[in-house]
Write a protein that holds these residues in place. Structure first.
Motif, short mmCIF file in Angstrom:
data_model
loop_
_atom_site.label_atom_id
_atom_site.label_comp_id
_atom_site.label_asym_id
_atom_site.label_seq_id
_atom_site.Cartn_x
_atom_site.Cartn_y
_atom_site.Cartn_z
N TYR A 99 0.81 -1.13 0.06
CA TYR A 99 -0.02 -0.04 -0.09
C TYR A 99 0.79 1.11 -0.09
CZ TYR A 99 -3.49 -3.42 0.92
OH TYR A 99 -4.36 -4.62 0.72
N SER A 145 -3.50 0.93 -3.90
CA SER A 145 -3.78 -0.11 -3.01
C SER A 145 -3.10 -1.60 -3.74
CB SER A 145 -5.02 -0.40 -2.70
OG SER A 145 -5.34 0.86 -1.85
N PRO A 147 -4.41 5.06 1.54
CA PRO A 147 -3.42 4.78 0.35
C PRO A 147 -3.49 5.28 -0.77
CG PRO A 147 -4.49 2.74 1.36
CD PRO A 147 -5.19 3.98 2.24
#
Lengths: 692, 457
Positions: free
Chosen positions: A285, A309, A306
């Motif tokens: 992430y 991801s 994030p």
């Protein structure tokens, strides 16, 4: 012992006498002194001869470790330094520089200067502290972080060193970090950058393993990984970033990275991106603390989600054959996110089982495909040290959408309208130029030749066939290709789009007060000419959009013809340049404007015999041209000659004395003209009285 | 002799006749009337029409045989001046002007004198030429009208157009003609580079956004700032704007709501300009531009003191729905509002009040840029307009450069200068200055006002 360092490509190996178990072993930065800690209150030192300068080996870091290690021969004499505070327990020691070392004991910090020749250490200063638990050290950040005081270990004291001068260790204000919420659950949180023992640490204690130091965007941060459990079996990970400031303010909690997953995780920092490796899901992430779109500021700190991801590290293909032959033929792939991994900041991953060490790098080109938002993408890329190549690819792909719509981009953005693309271009180029003008470190700087490499794709757009007699323009445009199959309307549209793109670039450069280089103008001129937009070219020059330069003036001269008299533009430009007077004379003579050239010379150039000769030659040539159409009595020659004759007669008295030596030579230059003049004019005058 | 009124102007310059003819339309003898496509005044006796046209035709044919570089375009009679111009293959337009008359009293008798010098071909011919171009701008080429609808169709169109045009405009144009109007030039407003690029950005984005939008033309007040058209078309549209739009626009209250402008050339001068704030499809007009002349749909938008001409492809899918219009206007308005004060500032800078004794007329043939600080309605300029016109005519013979300085009694000094494609006329109102002083003065004007261009000497 084999040594492998980040800065030294070469691996080194040497032998040590066995004097008991080694607890810690560290080289100083230039590898001349090795410090070994075998017991809890002293450190032994061992001098090494200076490293032979090895030719920089070809870059095969993963393979060179076993085979090509250079054997080093250490000095035989060890010398040691005991911790000053006898009662204390020596935890660890850190090399501040080649000659400075700091011991961290449970009660103090001891700062020494080492003299390798004399094999002695001299104490500089001791900082008394109580209850030191653990330390974090980063030479890159010039920072030593000590956990001391409260039993939970969350009271931290940063020390900075060598910020302003050598042999300096400054205590910065201490700060406390929040402890994770105390829960009843048995924590399965483990340290990220450590092996998998000691999982039973209590949750409400801040341990060394949960903390890391790293520099992001030029600022020093302490990272603290926290596992949060709200409901049994569910949880999330939070990484809290404390910014450690130099200006004697306590460190502040600035950023929180959130990940809605739990389980083992590890951190890397690559190119100012923070990567959280999540072991259970074997994915990464990625966070960018400067990205606005994934973050929100709650008044105290910024909370980040994030940016990207569930990415995976690209598997590394290790060429096992280069490694020692004892290695078994390895599986083709390496287990990613293996539990055997140890991760070090900033970007080192070690697989303890396989004995491999990797540096983690980012493949930015991959981002081009996974981030559909082009503006977000350019922002991300502009924050990456190595973003330049990817940005250029991004720009090229963007513009190709319009100029050659056949080449469909892999990301299905090919149906973008040209105005949309132009809007994106404007935004992007503004951001690129802003980064360029700010010139901050670790940012990609795209100069005009970089952008030109993208813009030059416009040279494939064919020119509009001019109506009527103006097809002559093509001679200056050898770069046009005919293989594009666009009809005239589309071509017109592409050229217009291309022109707008270049003008926007010039506009952006002007907004940032960057002076535009000639090749950008040349591209614009060629685009306008290819679209038969001479009047628009004139207007752009009139409004100084194209700044004056000798090169541009020459380009305009080459474009000039009877339909499009760009000579005037070129002459005006040369005049404004003020240092191109000789070129102006040449152009005027080239157009047979003899008298005008003479007038201009009088006002703007030193009159020399060479200049006189040039004008006289041009006058004779011009007279010949005129004599075919009109009854011309060499009038130009007469005018120019009489001017110079009078001029030199007037000035010779002074100048002849000054340069009598070279005068003969110069006289000769005009001798030919003199006789010619006499032949034509003096002769006739003398005839007159004869007739009378 | 008692100095009573010794002379009086009995009649001024005025338009006598205006006609369009095509010799090809007369195939047999006795059908000469057919070649006349339009004749003003309409009540002229047909035989007289045929005679005048025949005379003109004969002149065109006759002078062509000499193969001059420039065709013959004017004939000086004692009482009238005939000007003619071949506009399309075999179609000519012509006008005859009444030569001003001055009656002089001598021995108690008035002697009529015709002042041929008071009509300058160099000044008048452009009027004839532009009258044709105004026609084509709105109706396309005459020959294509014949192809599409036949000769009668063309006769109708010509009659509709020229009856109104002559009545409402041509008479006034001839009456008020000055050196400045004869250049048919364009007045550019010089603005600073960054502002100009910003404007470029706005217009170019607009053009790309609406794919059928081909070009734009941008004016602040009556000053041109950008044109995407060719030079000839630019000057035509610009002059059309000055003739039909600007006189009405400058009297309007400046309102910040965008307005759509259309021109009805058949209406009375007071109602010519139709201003609408509704973005309906009726706000479009057709203009014929380019070479060959092709029709474009025109949308003219006025926001505050800015006028924008949008030229759309005519053949494209119909985009003249209200949403497009509102969208265009919305985009423009948002971005332009901030610029208006700056434009005004540049307009002030363009005409700095520096030296009250100096007036200049500048024209550059290369880009048709024209600027003038002369107010022709004011003394003493009006009295010396004749000599300026003559000098302007004489300047055509300078190649590539030349300079004349003229001083008549009680007149200011007048300096005419030509430098390749540029023409410059300067009037310096220093009556007692000698040639040397004026020469220095002119040099000083060159280095201050025209320092950024190369003036050949």
């Amino acid at each position: 012992v084999t040594v492998k360092g980040q800065r030294h490509e070469q691996a080194y190996s040497f032998r040590l006498e066995d004097k008991g178990a080694i607890q810690s072993i560290k080289f100083n930065p230039d590898l001349s002194v090795l410090a070994i800690k075998r017991n809890s209150n002293s450190v032994e030192f061992l001098n090494f001869p200076s490293i032979p300068s090895v030719p920089t080996s070809p870059r095969s870091p993963s393979s060179s470790m076993a085979t090509t290690a250079t054997i080093l021969q250490p000095d035989t004499i060890e010398y040691s330094q005991l911790s000053k505070t006898k009662a204390s327990k020596l935890y660890d020691f850190n090399w501040l520089s080649d000659k400075e070392i700091v011991f961290v004991t449970d009660l103090s910090l001891e700062h020494y200067v080492l003299s390798a020749k004399q094999r002695t250490l001299r104490q500089l200063k001791t900082h008394e502290l109580s209850n030191i638990h653990w330390q974090l050290f980063s030479r890159e950040m010039n920072l030593l972080l000590i956990s001391a005081g409260t039993p939970s270990g969350n009271s931290l004291i940063p020390f900075s060193f060598h910020k302003t001068q050598q042999q300096q260790l400054i205590k910065l204000p201490k700060f406390e970090v929040d402890l994770p919420q105390v829960t009843n659950l048995r924590s399965n949180s483990t340290a990220s950058n450590a092996a998998n023992q000691s999982t039973s640490k209590r949750c409400n204690e801040l341990t060394e393993r949960d903390c890391m130091l790293a520099n992001i965007y030029g600022r020093s941060y302490l990272f603290i990984v926290r596992q949060l459990f709200r409901v049994a079996g569910q949880g999330s990970i939070e990484v809290v970033l404390y910014q450690i400031e130099d200006d004697h303010k306590p460190a502040q909690k600035r950023h929180i990275l959130r990940l809605n997953l739990h389980g083992r995780c590890a951190l890397n920092v690559v190119d100012n991106l923070i990567l959280i490796h999540h072991q259970p899901t074997t994915s990464c992430y990625i966070y960018d603390i400067e990205d606005k779109s994934t973050s929100q500021y709650d008044g105290f700190q910024t909370i980040h989600d994030p940016l990207l991801s569930q990415l995976s590290i690209q598997p590394v293909n290790v060429n096992w054959q280069l490694l020692s032959s004892t290695m078994p033929t390895a599986p083709a792939t390496i287990e990613l996110y293996s539990s055997n991994w140890i991760v070090f900041l900033p970007n080192v991953i070690i697989d303890v089982k396989m004995g491999c060490l990797w540096y983690l790098l980012t493949n930015l080109d991959y981002l081009l495909d996974i981030i559909p938002d082009r503006l977000l993408l350019i922002d991300i890329l502009l924050r990456r040290t190595s973003g330049k190549a990817s940005i250029l690819t991004l720009l090229r792909t963007l513009l190709t959408n319009i100029t050659a719509p056949v080449q469909i981009d892999s990301n299905n953005v090919s149906n973008m309208s040209s105005s949309h693309v132009l809007d994106l271009w404007i935004e992007m180029i503004d951001r690129i130029n802003r980064v360029f003008i700010e010139n901050s470190p670790n940012r990609p700087l795209l100069d005009q030749s970089d952008i030109f490499s993208v813009l030059s794709l416009f040279s494939t757009i064919a020119s509009i066939s001019a109506t009527g007699s103006s097809t002559k323009f093509h001679r200056s445009l050898s770069i046009t290709s005919n293989d594009t199959t666009l009809d005239e309307h589309d071509q017109n549209h592409s050229l217009k789009f291309a022109t707008s793109v270049v003008i926007e670039y010039i506009r952006s450069l002007n907004d940032y007060n960057i002076s535009v280089q000639y090749f950008i103008y040349e591209l614009l001129v060629n685009l306008l000419v290819r679209n038969n937009q001479f009047f628009q070219l004139q207007q752009l020059i009139q409004y100084q959009v194209l700044a004056d330069s000798l090169q541009l003036a020459c380009l305009l001269l080459s474009l000039s013809n009877t339909q499009q008299p760009t000579t005037q533009l070129a002459l005006d430009m040369l005049k404004r340049l003020t240092n191109a007077n000789e070129e102006i004379v040449e152009i005027l003579l080239g157009h047979n404007f003899i008298i005008e050239a003479l007038h201009f010379c009088i006002g703007h150039l030193p009159i020399t015999r060479t200049l006189a000769r040039k004008l006289l030659e041009a006058a004779i040539k011009s007279d010949e041209l005129l004599s075919s159409t009109a009854s011309n009595q060499k009038i130009l020659f007469y005018t120019v000659y009489t001017f110079f004759e009078e001029y030199f007669q007037r000035t010779t008295t002074v100048s002849a004395l000054a340069q009598s030596t070279s005068n003969n030579e110069q006289k000769d230059e005009l001798e030919m003209f003199k006789s010619l003049f006499n032949l034509h004019f003096r002769h006739q005058e003398s005839d007159v009285p004869n007739i009378q | 002799m008692a100095s009573t009124i010794t002379e009086r102007i009995s009649s001024n310059l005025y338009l006598v006749e205006y006609f369009v003819f095509c010799p090809l339309l007369c195939e047999k003898e006795g059908q000469e009337g057919r070649k006349i496509l339009y004749y003003y005044p309409a009540d002229t006796d047909i035989d007289r029409q045929i005679r005048t046209v025949g005379y003109c035709e004969g002149l065109v044919k006759f002078t062509e045989t000499f193969g001059f570089e420039d065709p013959c375009e004017s004939v000086h009679f004692q009482k009238t001046r005939l000007l003619f111009h071949k506009v399309e293959q075999d179609i000519c337009i012509a006008m005859s002007l009444h030569v001003p008359v001055i009656e002089r009293k001598r021995d108690d008798k008035y002697i009529v004198e015709y002042y041929d010098d008071n009509i300058n071909d160099r000044i008048m011919l452009p009027l004839l030429k532009i009258s044709y171009r105004y026609f084509t701008l709105q109706h396309g080429a005459m020959s294509s009208s014949i192809r599409h609808g036949g000769v009668e169709e063309l006769r109708n169109i010509l009659k509709q157009h020229f009856d109104k045009f002559i009545q409402h405009h041509l008479h006034a144009m001839i009456r008020d003609v000055t050196l400045d109007t004869s250049y048919l030039g364009v007045q550019f407003l010089p603005v600073e580079k960054k502002l100009y690029l910003k404007l470029q950005s706005i217009l170019r984005r607009l053009e790309l956004r609406f794919s059928s939008l081909k070009e734009t033309l941008f004016l602040y007040k009556d000053q041109l700032i950008w044109s995407g058209l060719t030079q000839d078309d630019t000057s035509l549209v610009y002059l059309f704007f000055r003739l039909y739009y600007w006189p009405h626009l400058k009297q309007l209250q400046t309102s910040s709501t965008p307005q759509f402008l259309t021109v009805d050339t058949s209406a009375n001068p007071a109602d010519e300009l139709i201003i609408s704030s509704q973005a309906t499809s009726e706000i479009y007009q057709a203009f014929f531009l380019g070479n060959p002349l092709t029709p474009y749909r025109i949308l003219v938008i006025n926001i505050n003191l800015i006028t924008i001409f949008c030229f759309f492809h005519n053949n494209d899918e119909l985009t003249n729905d209200e949403t497009t219009n509102t969208e265009i206007v919305g985009t423009l308005k948002k971005e332009l509002d901030t610029m208006i004060p700056t434009f005004e500032e540049y307009l002030r800078k363009k005409y700095p009040v520096t030296d009250n004794t100096v007036r200049t007329v500048y024209y550059n043939k290369m880009n048709m840029a024209h600027s003038s600080t002369v107010d022709w309605t004011k003394e003493p300029i009006s009295s010396m307009s004749g000599i300026m016109n003559t000098l302007a005519e004489d300047m055509q013979w300078f190649h590539p450069s030349g300079e004349i300085m003229v001083k008549r009694e009680n007149d200011p000094w007048i300096i005419a200068k030509r430098s390749d494609m540029r023409e410059l006329l300067i009037a310096v109102n220093q009556r007692n200055a000698n040639l040397k002083e004026i020469s220095d003065k002119v040099k000083q004007i060159f280095t201050t006002q025209f320092s950024n261009i190369l003036l050949l000497e």
